[in-house]
Design an enzyme around this catalytic site. Sequence first.
Site, PDB file in Angstrom:
ATOM      1  N   CYS A  85       0.875  -1.175   0.000  1.00 46.21           N
ATOM      2  CA  CYS A  85       0.000   0.000   0.000  1.00 46.21           C
ATOM      3  C   CYS A  85       0.914   1.227   0.000  1.00 46.21           C
ATOM      4  O   CYS A  85       2.025   1.162  -0.512  1.00 46.21           O
ATOM      5  CB  CYS A  85      -0.944  -0.018   1.199  1.00 46.21           C
ATOM      6  SG  CYS A  85      -0.111   0.090   2.799  1.00 46.21           S
ATOM      7  N   ARG A  86       0.482   2.303   0.579  1.00 45.93           N
ATOM      8  CA  ARG A  86       1.294   3.517   0.607  1.00 45.93           C
ATOM      9  C   ARG A  86       2.451   3.374   1.605  1.00 45.93           C
ATOM     10  O   ARG A  86       3.600   3.619   1.271  1.00 45.93           O
ATOM     11  CB  ARG A  86       0.433   4.732   0.951  1.00 45.93           C
ATOM     12  CG  ARG A  86       1.205   6.027   0.990  1.00 45.93           C
ATOM     13  CD  ARG A  86       0.296   7.214   1.326  1.00 45.93           C
ATOM     14  NE  ARG A  86       1.095   8.398   1.547  1.00 45.93           N
ATOM     15  CZ  ARG A  86       1.644   8.723   2.712  1.00 45.93           C
ATOM     16  NH1 ARG A  86       1.486   7.956   3.769  1.00 45.93           N
ATOM     17  NH2 ARG A  86       2.373   9.818   2.818  1.00 45.93           N
TER      18      ARG A  86
END
Length: 125
Positions: A85-86
């Site tokens: 993800c981020r």
Amino acid sequence: MVAFFAAWGLGMSSCAQQENISSVDAGKFERAILSDMVQLVDVRTPEEYAEGHIAYAVNNDVQSADFGSKAVATLRKDKPAYVYCRSGKRSMVAAGILAREGFKVVNLNGGILEWMEAGKPVSKP
């Protein structure tokens, strides 16, 4: 007594789940995803994915209600799922969901932020 066994069973399934999840740095993640022996999943929103993603990653937003069912329908349980993800937080949530569904999961420590900081390539549509 029943409560004890119920709690023990939950703990055991949690241990089994943890055994199916590992986290690695960007270098190890990159080496693994270069093979065709893994499946790569970006668990961010479609908007984040469109801003830049790791090449060949499929997008399945962990925040969507159908994340688990979509994963079961589209991913193979005989290949490890490499997730990111981020920053690594949402992908650990995704890893837990996938592990409960019987997948072996590898999480990218630090997410795509660590990936880019390490100078790794990002694809844009």
